[in-house]
Design a protein around this motif. Structure first.
Motif, mmCIF file in Angstrom:
data_model
loop_
_atom_site.group_PDB
_atom_site.id
_atom_site.type_symbol
_atom_site.label_atom_id
_atom_site.label_comp_id
_atom_site.label_asym_id
_atom_site.label_seq_id
_atom_site.Cartn_x
_atom_site.Cartn_y
_atom_site.Cartn_z
ATOM 1 N N TYR A 549 0.783 -1.038 -0.015
ATOM 2 C CA TYR A 549 -0.033 -0.047 0.056
ATOM 3 C C TYR A 549 0.782 1.274 -0.023
ATOM 4 O O TYR A 549 1.791 1.197 0.857
ATOM 5 C CB TYR A 549 -1.047 -0.082 1.264
ATOM 6 C CG TYR A 549 -1.879 -1.315 1.356
ATOM 7 C CD1 TYR A 549 -2.871 -1.338 0.709
ATOM 8 C CD2 TYR A 549 -1.401 -2.292 1.998
ATOM 9 C CE1 TYR A 549 -3.730 -2.401 0.749
ATOM 10 C CE2 TYR A 549 -2.131 -3.317 2.434
ATOM 11 C CZ TYR A 549 -3.190 -3.682 1.423
ATOM 12 O OH TYR A 549 -3.966 -4.642 1.544
ATOM 13 N N ARG A 550 0.743 2.209 -0.809
ATOM 14 C CA ARG A 550 1.326 3.509 -0.902
ATOM 15 C C ARG A 550 0.322 4.548 -0.556
ATOM 16 O O ARG A 550 -0.621 4.877 -1.158
ATOM 17 C CB ARG A 550 1.707 3.697 -2.246
ATOM 18 C CG ARG A 550 2.725 2.605 -2.737
ATOM 19 C CD ARG A 550 3.255 2.817 -4.431
ATOM 20 N NE ARG A 550 3.950 4.046 -4.463
ATOM 21 C CZ ARG A 550 5.381 3.922 -4.259
ATOM 22 N NH1 ARG A 550 6.056 2.761 -4.032
ATOM 23 N NH2 ARG A 550 5.814 5.215 -4.426
ATOM 24 N N SER A 552 0.477 8.528 -0.422
ATOM 25 C CA SER A 552 1.284 9.938 -0.958
ATOM 26 C C SER A 552 0.543 11.051 -0.532
ATOM 27 O O SER A 552 -0.610 11.152 -0.474
ATOM 28 C CB SER A 552 1.393 9.625 -2.270
ATOM 29 O OG SER A 552 2.200 8.289 -2.721
ATOM 30 N N THR A 610 5.756 9.643 0.475
ATOM 31 C CA THR A 610 4.989 8.343 0.094
ATOM 32 C C THR A 610 5.568 7.405 1.320
ATOM 33 O O THR A 610 6.468 7.284 1.179
ATOM 34 C CB THR A 610 5.228 7.978 -1.166
ATOM 35 O OG1 THR A 610 4.896 8.933 -2.368
ATOM 36 C CG2 THR A 610 4.805 6.407 -1.256
ATOM 37 N N ILE A 612 5.267 3.512 2.354
ATOM 38 C CA ILE A 612 5.066 2.315 1.794
ATOM 39 C C ILE A 612 4.732 1.238 2.846
ATOM 40 O O ILE A 612 5.621 1.029 3.717
ATOM 41 C CB ILE A 612 6.139 1.984 0.814
ATOM 42 C CG1 ILE A 612 6.048 2.816 -0.386
ATOM 43 C CG2 ILE A 612 5.898 0.319 0.185
ATOM 44 C CD1 ILE A 612 7.223 3.734 -0.312
#
Length: 622
Positions: A549-550, A552, A610, A612
């Motif tokens: 999952y990112r 941002s 971002t 992660i």
């Protein structure tokens, strides 16, 4: 007619003389060349070859000793590190070296004695093991063990020639040259050697081949013309070069195969065609017991046989794992890689096999250490909980008494107004009661609030490490919608836009994962850039059996030097940006650690950040 006859009679001797001269001029250089070549080969080349071969053999046994010494050094390091006790390490090392064989028949060996003259290990003279053999002499009266000890103590290593039994034939006594080397940490002397007859046999074989070649050359030189001899020689040279190139190619292949750590075997659906020494050593069989037979029933466990047959059917595959079985019945884990090759005009399989016993043991040790680390972490969380809980009571007392002092200052101020003090004294006391003491109490209250906030944070961290997890398959789209609904006020207040794409499912605890994404989104809102509209985007995909999952944002960003520190406890990137004690990302890190997940950040100042996040995926999704 008579004249004609006479003419013929006169011409025939001239032709015979010319033929003889031609033959002489043609054959004589060849014969002279052959003789010179014979002299060169027999009086120069073969003696030089014998000397060179002896030098190579001497170097070979020296390098073989070095290989065994490196094995002893490995076990000695394991003793120094505390992994093995000394006696067990010595026993293992001796048994490993006992099993090591080399040579054409796989019968050349190592032996070990100590500097006191005790025989530690001898694969063919087990009757001497455990005995003091310092007085042992060979058939010519040479005290060989005493000489071994003298060389090891004086020079550390060296060569010794003596008379000894031929490999495992105790009745056959022949000359032998050995290289002995001392292993000082254990007081051992390790040795291996070569039999002089082996070298002489190789020289005799080469001489025999040379004899046959020269005999053939002489016969051809006496039967054919110069042209045919020349053509024959050219053809012979071409053939010799091809044989040399083929022999060199095979030699290089065998060298590579013999030097490999793995056992390498060429087989035809399990029937052994050829293998390197490591393969036979690995399974404990001599070559003659495996070459040409179906080896699977002998070298693998019944449970692994069908599994291996299925995998060797493919042209290229592996690595895959199975259980091997040695000649003595013991089993061991092995890693196998398979390929298909052309061998003598047909397609066969080649397999590289590696004993992974030590790898498996290392993995078990890693798991044990992880379990130990987990226990230590639990102890740490228990300490955090106890400390934060026990400090709460005195903090409440300080806060209560500070309130009492505040009220008492008000009462004291009223009393001072009625006191008969001089005006300037009343002013001084009023200054103290109304300003100085209340300001100090405000500082105390602020400190109490700060400590209370820190204690709350410590309690949260301790609960993360001790809370019971309920693992299940999570619908991340539904979970994130719930998080966004709960944070709608903060999102609107920050005037930010949050975009959420389709997210893959994962395995985790609903409440803990909810807290992870709540903290991350809250963190993104807190550090948005005030000079531009805030944008937050959440996306995801699966990669290598993991959900990724990112999250941002287009916020203020993070310096590269801070990428690791942002997850440290009480670390705040910008203390003036809002409330909090720098625990949000710490809690996220700890939660993901417990869920077999991870988190990292990619960011540049002014370019946003971002985060992660990885979590396991359900087995049905793999």
């Amino acid at each position: 007619m008579p004249k004609a006859i006479r003419l013929t009679e006169h011409r025939t001797p001239r032709r015979q003389s010319a033929w003889a001269a031609t033959a002489l001029h043609t054959i004589l250089p060849t014969i002279v060349t052959v003789i010179l070549l014979l002299a060169t080969v027999y009086f120069l080349a073969l003696p030089a070859l014998e000397k060179s071969l002896m030098t190579v053999k001497r170097q070979q046994i020296r390098e073989l000793d070095q290989v065994a010494v490196e094995l002893l050094e490995q076990y000695h390091k394991r003793v120094q590190s505390g992994e093995l006790p000394m006696e067990e390490a010595k026993f293992r090392a001796a048994e490993r070296i006992r099993a090591m064989r080399y040579g054409p028949e796989g019968k050349d060996y190592y032996w070990i004695n100590d500097i006191e003259g005790n025989m530690i290990m001898h694969p063919y003279r087990t009757d001497l093991e455990g005995k003091n053999v310092v007085d042992l002499v060979d058939s010519q009266g040479k005290p060989i063990i005493a000489v071994f000890i003298e060389i090891a103590q004086k020079n550390g290593a060296g060569y010794v020639d003596y008379m000894w039994q031929w490999k495992d034939e105790s009745e056959r006594i022949v000359p032998k040259l050995s290289y002995v080397i001392g292993f000082e940490p254990w007081g051992w002397i390790l040795g291996t050697g070569m039999y002089i007859e082996d070298v002489q046999a190789e020289i005799a074989q080469i001489t025999s081949k040379v004899n046959h070649a020269f005999t053939l050359v002489l016969i051809l030189a006496s039967l054919v013309s110069v042209y045919l001899i020349w053509q024959g020689r050219k053809a012979e040279l071409r053939r010799s070069r091809a044989e040399i190139e083929l022999a060199e190619s095979e030699h290089r292949f065998r060298q590579l195969s013999n030097a490999a750590y793995e056992g390498i075997v060429i087989h035809d659906n399990g029937v052994i065609l050829e293998a390197n020494p490591q393969y036979f050593q690995m399974f404990g069989y001599p070559p003659e017991e495996l070459i040409g037979i179906q080896a699977f029933p002998l070298t693998v466990t019944p449970e692994s046989e069908q599994f291996i047959r299925k995998h060797i059917a493919v042209e290229n595959g592996g690595p895959f794992h199975a259980m091997g079985r040695r000649k003595d019945g013991s089993t061991f884990p092995m890693e196998i890689r398979v390929r298909c090759i052309e061998f003598h005009g047909r397609k066969v399989g080649v397999a590289a096999i590696r004993d992974v016993t030590e790898v498996k043991e290392a993995e078990e040790e890693r798991i044990r250490l992880l379990q130990k680390l987990s226990a230590k972490n639990k102890e740490l969380y228990d300490v955090l909980y106890a400390a934060s809980h026990d400090l709460r009571s005195p903090l409440v007392n300080v806060q209560g008494f500070a309130g009492e002092l505040t009220r008492d200052c008000g009462t004291l101020g009223e009393l001072l107004k009625k006191s008969p003090l001089a005006p300037h004294e009343q002013d001084q006391l009023q200054q103290i009661v109304k300003d100085d003491i209340p300001q100090s109490l405000r500082f105390i209250q602020a400190g109490i609030k700060k400590i209370s906030s820190l204690l709350d944070g410590l309690l949260q961290v301790s609960r993360v490490g001790s809370a019971r997890l309920h693992l299940e398959t999570l619908d991340m789209n539904a979970l994130v919608l719930e998080v966004l609904a709960a944070m709608q006020y903060q999102i609107q207040n920050a005037k930010a836009t949050v975009t959420c794409h389709d997210l893959p499912r994962c395995v985790g605890d609903f409440d803990r994962v909810n807290q992870v994404f709540s903290n991350l989104i809250d963190n993104a809102l807190k550090y948005l850039d005030p000079d531009r509209p805030g944008k937050i985007e959440l996306s995801g995909h699966t990669e290598n059996h993991t959900a990724v999952y990112r999250l941002s944002d287009n916020g203020i960003g993070i310096e590269p030097a801070q990428h690791e520190k942002v997850f440290e406890i009480f670390h705040r990137l910008n203390p003036s940006a809002g409330d909090g004690e720098g625990l949000g990302l710490t809690i996220v890190y700890r939660i993901l650690e417990r869920l077999d997940g991870s988190i990292r950040v990619e960011s540049e100042p002014g370019q946003g950040s971002t985060f992660i996040v990885t979590l396991p995926v359900p087995e049905t999704a793999i």
